[in-house]
Design a protein around this motif. Structure first.
Motif, PDB file in Angstrom:
ATOM      1  N   LEU A   1      -3.665 -43.935 -36.782  1.00  0.00           N
ATOM      2  CA  LEU A   1      -3.287 -42.935 -35.525  1.00  0.00           C
ATOM      3  C   LEU A   1      -4.258 -43.414 -34.384  1.00  0.00           C
ATOM      4  CD1 LEU A   1      -2.734 -39.385 -37.004  1.00  0.00           C
ATOM      5  CD2 LEU A   1      -0.871 -40.887 -35.847  1.00  0.00           C
TER       6      LEU A   1
ATOM      7  N   VAL B   1       1.054 -31.967 -36.358  1.00  0.00           N
ATOM      8  CA  VAL B   1      -0.014 -32.513 -37.162  1.00  0.00           C
ATOM      9  C   VAL B   1      -0.598 -31.164 -37.953  1.00  0.00           C
ATOM     10  CG1 VAL B   1      -2.435 -33.199 -37.426  1.00  0.00           C
ATOM     11  CG2 VAL B   1      -0.702 -34.574 -36.129  1.00  0.00           C
TER      12      VAL B   1
ATOM     13  N   LEU C   1       5.307 -41.141 -35.721  1.00  0.00           N
ATOM     14  CA  LEU C   1       4.114 -40.571 -36.649  1.00  0.00           C
ATOM     15  C   LEU C   1       4.827 -41.261 -38.160  1.00  0.00           C
ATOM     16  CD1 LEU C   1       1.857 -39.092 -37.725  1.00  0.00           C
ATOM     17  CD2 LEU C   1       2.925 -37.016 -38.083  1.00  0.00           C
TER      18      LEU C   1
END
Lengths: 295, 322
Positions: A82, A165, A193
């Motif tokens: 990320l 998240v 993601l």
């Protein structure tokens, strides 16, 4: 220098570690905060949800059986990936939710930090949620938390990345596998993601990402006999009530949406604990045999 | 594409003389038209694309359940496991008594008595593999004794394996005579002949062995033992169906088909049923003439059935762990 061609990205679902289009072939337009076209996202169907549950169930044994240490390492690896894609996520969050560049970057940073925070919990949650129980008898009595199984998660409609998240990481860190329904209005961070998860040692099927309408996908997931829990964070009050009724049919664990939840506040361990089951073991100790031997 | 054998001169009994000698049998089997492999696979794939929904799907699922030979052929089989499987065969879904029972239980010969007792009075048949299953590598007297044991223990159906070694070496008459010998000791039990198509190398061989077995008196032709890498595929099952169809046209005798091994999902099962209907017609759409050799298929069919009944997707928690 010649003008470059436009390379548009085809966003796809993420099921069982692969990136299929929706079984139905449908897409819908994702727009930015001002109504301008951003991308076409797949409009997942009931059957995509079914396939995702099958994939999640298949992955459950391996993921829940992996050591807590390994799960922590894998999740940390996701945070590393990320970090490398901060720019992309910042742009997607800014476009999708109308935040300024700086605010979007702050949300992405907070999301990565939160991911790392949850990754650290993997080998600590058992000490907090389990332990030795004092009992009135010659037994060791030990409780350990275990993952509940396949969890369907309706991601929050607002806070497309930090909220996402904040609901995904606590579900998988303890060993559950997840079918995630992305925010309908801002699904792009969730679909991106998925690309991060696919390249960071998370076994295929542990996280499955669907984009589409929460009502259309929530109904079969809530009623699905092979889903063990459902997180209704992304459902409005009316839909949440409907799905809770459907989920009661096979006694699913249900996480109700809490209006006014601030995704930026310290989450605490509640979301992890809500998706665990407690297994308690009684083990004899001391001299029990008639001859005086231990066993 | 013609897939029937060349017409014989004698009109009365066209196939009476083809088994008269090894040479005659070889001439007949090698005279069968060659198989168009690409065409066969394309046809099988095309028949797998039909969309079967709602009431037709419910019908197909129930029909498929009633055609299952519920199979346990493990070295680790215990009487308890056979009893448990028998109970499941008789009442596949205890939460819905409308579920039809399976066609038969398929076990090793030493488990036949156990299975016989467990399914008594239910209409579920007991099938036994025999003749040194799965390899078939034993002397003929041993293989016949194996068959006799199973029949004496009460098997309604015998699943024999052919001697693939003899077939591949071209000793067709020997294979023919072995099947005849097993047929004779079966008595009233129906004989299914397993070819182990995964070991026969070519589609032409599969067509030849199908005719060979039917000439020898097989009641059923069956693709595989389930013990090798390649089991029933849509293409080789379609080939068996074509042979069975042409055999009835030639002789008037109907023979059943049983694909076995590797059929695990309702979707696969429905594809096979479509193939039966399109290739053989409604005459074969019953448990008397078509079977699935399977074990895990039943659970998937039951989950689909529960889905149709309740509208909600079911899961493996709601069927047995076999």
């Amino acid at each position: 220098m010649s003008e470059r061609l436009a390379v548009l990205k085809t966003y796809k679902l993420f099921i069982g570690g692969t990136f299929p289009r929706s079984e139905s072939g449908r897409v819908y337009q994702v727009t930015d905060a001002k109504g301008g076209w951003l991308a076409n996202a797949p409009l997942a169907s009931r059957k995509d949800a079914r396939d995702a549950v099958v994939a999640a169930r298949k992955a459950f044994g391996g993921w829940s059986g992996a050591t807590a240490y390994l799960r922590g390492q894998v999740l940390y690896r996701v945070a590393e990936m990320l970090e490398g894609r901060r720019g992309q996520f910042t742009a997607e969050v800014a476009a999708g939710s109308g935040l300024s560049k700086a605010k979007a970057a702050a949300e992405v940073d907070a999301a990565i930090d939160r991911w790392v925070w949850y990754a650290g919990w993997s080998d600590k949650v058992a000490q907090v949620a389990g332990g030795a129980n004092p009992v009135a008898g010659p037994y060791f009595n030990l409780s350990t938390p275990e993952p509940t199984g396949v969890v369907a998660v309706l991601a929050p409609r607002e806070s497309a990345f930090l909220g996402l998240v904040s609901v995904l990481a606590p579900a998988i860190v303890t060993g559950n596998t997840v079918v995630l329904v992305a925010s309908e209005s801002a699904p792009l961070p969730a679909l991106s993601l998925a690309e991060v998860l696919a390249t960071s040692d998370v076994p295929g099927g542990v996280v499955n990402v669907l984009s589409g309408r929460a009502a259309e996908l929530g109904a079969p997931l809530a009623a699905h006999r092979d889903v063990n829990a459902i997180d209704l964070s992304g459902a409005d009050a009316e839909l949440a009530r409907e799905l809770e009724v459907a989920a009661a049919d096979n006694l699913k664990r249900v996480l109700r949406p809490r209006p006014g939840t601030s995704w930026t506040a310290d989450p605490g361990p509640e979301r992890m604990l809500a998706l665990l089951e407690t297994k308690t073991v009684w083990h004899p100790t001391g001299s029990l045999g008639a001859s005086g031997s231990a066993y | 594409m013609p897939s029937s054998p060349p017409q014989s001169a004698s009109a009365a009994s066209p196939l009476a003389d083809v088994t008269a000698s090894d040479a005659a049998l070889r001439r007949f089997l090698h005279g069968l038209p060659g198989v168009d492999a690409v065409g066969l696979e394309a046809r099988a794939a095309a028949l797998g694309t039909r969309s079967i929904k709602t009431t037709a799907k419910a019908y197909a699922i129930d029909l498929a359940i009633s055609m299952i030979d519920l199979t346990t052929l493990e070295g680790a089989d215990t009487p308890g496991k056979v009893r448990a499987l028998s109970a499941k065969g008789v009442t596949p879904d205890p939460t819905d008594r409308g579920t039809p029972p399976v066609a038969a239980l398929c076990v090793y010969p030493d488990m036949v008595a156990e299975a016989r007792a467990a399914v008594a009075g239910s209409g579920v048949k007991v099938a036994s593999v025999a003749t040194a299953f799965p390899a078939g590598r034993a002397a003929l007297p041993v293989r016949l004794a194996d068959t006799r044991d199973a029949v004496a223990a009460g098997a309604d159906e015998i699943d024999m394996v052919i001697d693939r070694g003899a077939f591949l070496a071209g000793r067709y008459l020997e294979v023919y005579e072995q099947i005849r010998a097993v047929r004779d000791v079966c008595g009233t039990a129906r004989l299914k002949v397993i070819f182990e198509t995964g070991e026969l190398s070519t589609y032409d061989n599969i067509r030849r062995v199908s005719w060979l077995a039917m000439l020898a008196g097989a009641d059923f032709v069956k693709t595989s033992t389930g013990k090798v890498a390649v089991n029933a595929t849509p293409a080789n099952t379609l080939l068996l169906m074509e042979a069975v169809r042409d055999f009835r046209r030639e002789t008037g005798r109907q023979v059943g088909v049983k694909p076995a091994g590797g059929i695990r999902t309702s979707k696969d099962a429905v594809k096979y049923l479509v193939m039966v209907n399109e290739t053989l017609g409604a005459d074969w759409l019953s448990a008397r003439w078509f079977r699935f050799g399977a074990s895990s298929l039943l659970n998937d069919l039951l989950m689909q059935r529960q889905k149709l009944r309740t509208g909600n997707y079911s899961g493996p928690d709601y069927v047995t762990v076999d």
